[in-house]
Design an enzyme around this catalytic site. Structure first.
Site, PDB file in Angstrom:
ATOM      1  N   ASP A 362       2.825   7.838  12.042  1.00 48.69           N
ATOM      2  CA  ASP A 362       3.162   7.082  10.825  1.00 48.69           C
ATOM      3  C   ASP A 362       3.288   8.033   9.633  1.00 48.69           C
ATOM      4  O   ASP A 362       3.423   9.254   9.797  1.00 48.69           O
ATOM      5  CB  ASP A 362       2.118   5.973  10.617  1.00 48.69           C
ATOM      6  N   ASP A 363       3.217   7.472   8.465  1.00 50.01           N
ATOM      7  CA  ASP A 363       3.440   8.181   7.205  1.00 50.01           C
ATOM      8  C   ASP A 363       2.585   9.462   7.104  1.00 50.01           C
ATOM      9  O   ASP A 363       1.438   9.479   7.541  1.00 50.01           O
ATOM     10  CB  ASP A 363       3.065   7.223   6.072  1.00 50.01           C
ATOM     11  N   ASP A 474      10.683   1.844   7.125  1.00 54.53           N
ATOM     12  CA  ASP A 474       9.884   1.116   6.139  1.00 54.53           C
ATOM     13  C   ASP A 474      10.613   0.986   4.806  1.00 54.53           C
ATOM     14  O   ASP A 474      11.573   1.718   4.529  1.00 54.53           O
ATOM     15  CB  ASP A 474       8.558   1.875   5.948  1.00 54.53           C
ATOM     16  N   CYS A 522      10.302  -2.650   8.892  1.00 58.54           N
ATOM     17  CA  CYS A 522       9.037  -2.858   8.196  1.00 58.54           C
ATOM     18  C   CYS A 522       9.341  -2.814   6.710  1.00 58.54           C
ATOM     19  O   CYS A 522      10.187  -2.042   6.266  1.00 58.54           O
ATOM     20  CB  CYS A 522       8.073  -1.736   8.584  1.00 58.54           C
ATOM     21  N   ASP A 544       1.257  -6.256   7.250  1.00 64.27           N
ATOM     22  CA  ASP A 544       0.265  -5.180   7.110  1.00 64.27           C
ATOM     23  C   ASP A 544      -1.141  -5.719   7.321  1.00 64.27           C
ATOM     24  O   ASP A 544      -2.088  -4.948   7.414  1.00 64.27           O
ATOM     25  CB  ASP A 544       0.363  -4.561   5.713  1.00 64.27           C
TER      26      ASP A 544
HETATM   27  C1  GLA Z   1       3.635   0.441   4.761  1.00 69.64           C
HETATM   28  C2  GLA Z   1       3.615  -0.065   6.192  1.00 69.64           C
HETATM   29  C3  GLA Z   1       2.372   0.426   6.885  1.00 69.64           C
HETATM   30  C4  GLA Z   1       2.356   1.935   6.850  1.00 69.64           C
HETATM   31  C5  GLA Z   1       2.449   2.431   5.419  1.00 69.64           C
HETATM   32  C6  GLA Z   1       2.605   3.931   5.361  1.00 69.64           C
HETATM   33  O1  GLA Z   1       2.651  -0.132   4.003  1.00 69.64           O
HETATM   34  O2  GLA Z   1       3.713  -1.451   6.228  1.00 69.64           O
HETATM   35  O3  GLA Z   1       2.330  -0.037   8.207  1.00 69.64           O
HETATM   36  O4  GLA Z   1       3.411   2.438   7.616  1.00 69.64           O
HETATM   37  O5  GLA Z   1       3.545   1.848   4.751  1.00 69.64           O
HETATM   38  O6  GLA Z   1       2.707   4.390   4.073  1.00 69.64           O
END
Ligand code: GLA
Length: 722
Positions: A362-363, A474, A522, A544
């Site tokens: 992820d991020d 996202d 997302c 989330d």
């Molecule tokens: C959003 C997404 C999360 C995650 C964060 C990362 O909030 O919905 O699942 O990936 O970004 O910054």
């Protein structure tokens, strides 16, 4: 099938079990005669001839008692002489706003073609009815297109406007679909909420006046799905009538219900007319996104089945629509931005031992991104954090027998980023005003071709740099400070729609270049969970909020329209990070198995007991995943304290049940199933019982006496005889 009746003035869109009937009045105005359970007949005009005339309304075309304002108009214009809310508003070169479109001709063809630049519901057996209308004073043509998906009991509607005059025309409002009802004894049905509370089912009684649901946030939004329905009062799962509209669009939308002074109802949906206009030059045309129209005469469940079948067969990317989804482990709630190679490799090792099939990074993997303040736009890997190139990192994941996925947010740019330094003019902003920052980021102006090309190129480079099987796309902020530094003054109000067209163009390119990559949409969870995105992305991060109990309402609401195969559902840590609630792994697993199972907790910190339970869950899910992802989904209970649902695929069934708060001294009840064959025998694998379908439906499954709050049960059932 499309039947043409009454001297080619009545069009019967005839489906398996549904009819929709449109009619052209002698004046050339179009009216809605009927939408509902299938009817057979040759002459339906009496429906409007029976209308009782009211006083004080204008006569149309000087004909005594021909009052357009009382007619159930199909796509009403403004002010000539209907004074209710119009479905479109045009402003002509001379400053006038009154339109008068009259029917000219029809055209029928099949199959439906893709709408240019827009996501489209498609099927080889679809049949299209085009009704051509013309405003002779302004020389503008309007084409109302209705596509019939007969086997799916669904219709899609879109509208095209063509400017044949030599003057510029300004579109101020143009809905995708509109339907008029000669009744108002309905409730509205919407899916509303907020971030972390998406898609809660809401019923409201309608009354004289206008109800408006809309998004002005640049995305369809967490607060409201682009969906609006009218239903009978106290609609039930298997009883009552529903008329539903779901817009195939991901940007600002509006949906309204107007009840007039004679208790007629008008419902419509389309691009939000707030802060919208579109300049149409000579010979140019404008096409609206399309709306899916679905009727049910047997309650919410029938509506759900129709949406699910249509979306799975005719909207989702075909490659993924009927393909089992991998069980993923995502590191977001496990590490947030704070990870390094050693941590990730240990996470991956543990996840692979428990049976995980896809690891999603992820991020935080790119640029200088150790928090949310920097680097969006700089899509190059942070080798310091990963300890190697992205290519080598992906290989390490593959060596563990898993696929590799990556998080991106390409529509954004951080204030602290190379991209912003190089192209400060690429953001959405108003000249001479400092735009608002949200999560330390700005929104890129996707209406610009150079910005679109940059995103396509940077994602191309990324996807070619390593073996990437999955992308989580996202979008984490609302679009404020609406202004484009490159659009002319007269086109500034086109920005929101042009942004979405730009996004669709980018997604078209990328999904065609990388057809094997599984995209999960997302927007801070379910902030853009809509049919528009589903055309490109066969999976959505539902919310989330990963708390199993909060997810009950979110997933129940989402299930009204969208099939289980598109819903991303994760087992996360307890206590839960959003609400602090403690729930068992069993409950978290049962709820996450309502859709595509994934895990979002720290695999390096699990106890041996937790590891065993998770390993068992994953093994179990692999055995039933086809039932959940390819089967039919039905809601059994969704009252405030108890939730139950079932998936049926061929001869196998999975049933889930959750009780929220346990009460003292109550007798455990039973859970009655539905949709089984009464005389067939079923083997309840979980309890080792044989029961007939009629027993399971009328007597029900035994429920345990719950030992704690948030208690869940799951049953697997197999049909043994016909
Ligand atoms: C959003 C997404 C999360 C995650 C964060 C990362 O909030 O919905 O699942 O990936 O970004 O910054």
């Amino acid at each position: 099938m499309i039947d043409i009746l009454e001297n080619e003035h009545t069009f019967h869109l005839s489906m398996q079990q549904t009819s929709m009937i449109l009619h052209v009045l002698p004046s050339g105005h179009l009216v809605c005669l009927y939408w509902g359970k299938k009817v057979y007949g040759q002459d339906f005009q009496y429906i409007i001839q029976d209308i009782k005339r009211a006083s004080y309304l204008s006569d149309t075309d000087g004909i005594l008692d021909f009052k357009l304002e009382q007619m159930p108009l199909s796509y009403p214009a403004y002010g000539n002489p209907d004074m209710r809310t119009p479905s479109f508003m045009l402003q002509y070169y001379d400053g006038s706003r009154v339109s008068d479109f009259r029917y000219q001709s029809y055209h029928i063809y099949h199959p439906k073609k893709k709408l240019d630049g827009l996501p489209t519901v498609l099927h080889p057996d679809s049949e299209v009815l085009e009704l051509h209308l013309y405003d002779h004073v302004q020389q503008v043509e309007m084409i109302l297109s209705y596509t019939v998906f007969a086997d799916y009991d669904a219709v899609t509607q879109s509208v095209e406007l063509i400017n044949h005059s030599c003057k510029v025309l300004q579109i101020d409002k143009i809905m995708s679909a509109c339907w008029s009802f000669l009744d108002s004894r309905y409730e509205s049905l919407t899916l509303t909420g907020a971030w972390g509370r998406e898609c809660h089912i809401q019923h409201n009684q309608i009354q004289q006046g206008t109800f408006l649901l809309d998004s002005k946030r640049g995305a369809s939004g967490h607060g409201q799905n682009p969906f609006l329905a009218l239903s009978s009062l106290n609609i039930q799962e298997n009883e009552g009538e529903v008329f539903a509209m779901n817009l195939v669009y991901s940007g600002n939308f509006e949906a309204s219900i107007e009840v007039d002074m004679h208790q007629n109802t008008r419902m419509m949906i389309g691009i939000n007319s707030f802060d919208f206009s579109w300049q149409l030059d000579q010979n140019e045309s404008f096409m609206t996104p399309e709306t899916v129209l679905i009727h049910s005469s047997h309650g919410l469940d029938e509506m759900t089945q129709r949406f699910h079948h249509l979306y799975q067969d005719c909207l989702l990317p075909p490659r993924f629509a009927h393909t089992l989804k991998p069980i993923l482990a995502n590191n977001w709630e496990a590490t947030y931005f704070h990870f390094h190679q050693k941590k990730l490799l240990s996470f991956i090792e543990n996840a692979s031992q428990l049976g995980i099939e896809l690891f999603v990074l992820d991020d935080g993997w790119f640029g200088q991104r150790d928090n949310d303040q920097t680097s969006l736009g700089d899509w190059t890997v942070n080798e310091k954090k990963l300890g190697c190139s992205l290519h080598d990192f992906a290989q390490q994941v593959k060596q563990k027998g898993m696929k590799f996925g990556l998080w991106v947010e390409p529509e954004m740019v951080s204030l602290q980023s190379n991209l912003y330094q190089q192209h400060p003019d690429w953001i959405i902003a108003v000249n001479n005003r400092q735009p608002q920052i949200a999560r330390h980021q700005y929104v890129l102006d996707l209406s610009r071709e150079d910005v679109q090309n940059f995103i396509i190129q940077s994602m191309n480079n990324l996807l070619q740099s390593a073996s990437i099987d999955y992308i989580k796309w996202d979008m984490n902020r609302n679009i404020t400070d609406l202004g484009s530094l490159h659009l002319p003054i007269t086109r500034q109000k086109e920005l929101n729609h042009r942004y979405i067209l730009g996004l669709y163009h980018i997604l078209d390119e990328l999904t065609q270049t990388f057809p094997h990559v599984l995209f999960e949409g997302c927007a801070g969870g379910g902030g853009r969970f809509d049919p528009g995105m589903l055309y490109y992305m066969s999976q959505m991060w539902t919310s989330d909020d990963t708390d199993a109990i909060e997810r009950l309402d979110i997933q129940t609401g989402t299930s009204l329209l969208y099939p289980s195969i598109v819903m991303g559902c994760h087992v996360s840590a307890s206590p839960n990070h959003q609400v602090g609630r403690k729930t068992s792994l069993l409950t978290r697993g049962v709820v996450a198995m309502q859709g595509n199972l994934g895990y979002e907790l720290d695999f390096t910190k699990l106890t041996d007991d937790e590891k065993r339970t998770i390993q068992q869950q994953i093994t179990d899910y692999k055995k039933i995943r086809d039932i959940i992802q390819l089967g039919e989904f039905h809601r059994l209970l969704h009252q405030p304290n108890e939730y139950a649902w079932m998936h049926i695929y061929k001869d196998r069934i999975v049933v889930g049940y959750v009780i929220k708060l346990v009460k003292a001294n109550t007798v455990p009840k039973r859970l009655k199933l539905k949709y089984l064959k009464a005389k067939s025998l079923y083997y309840v694998v979980t309890t080792n019982d044989i029961r007939s379908g009629s027993e399971l439906m009328n007597i029900g499954l035994d429920l345990d006496r719950p030992k704690e709050d948030f208690y869940a049960q799951q049953w697997i059932i197999e049909k043994r005889s016909h």
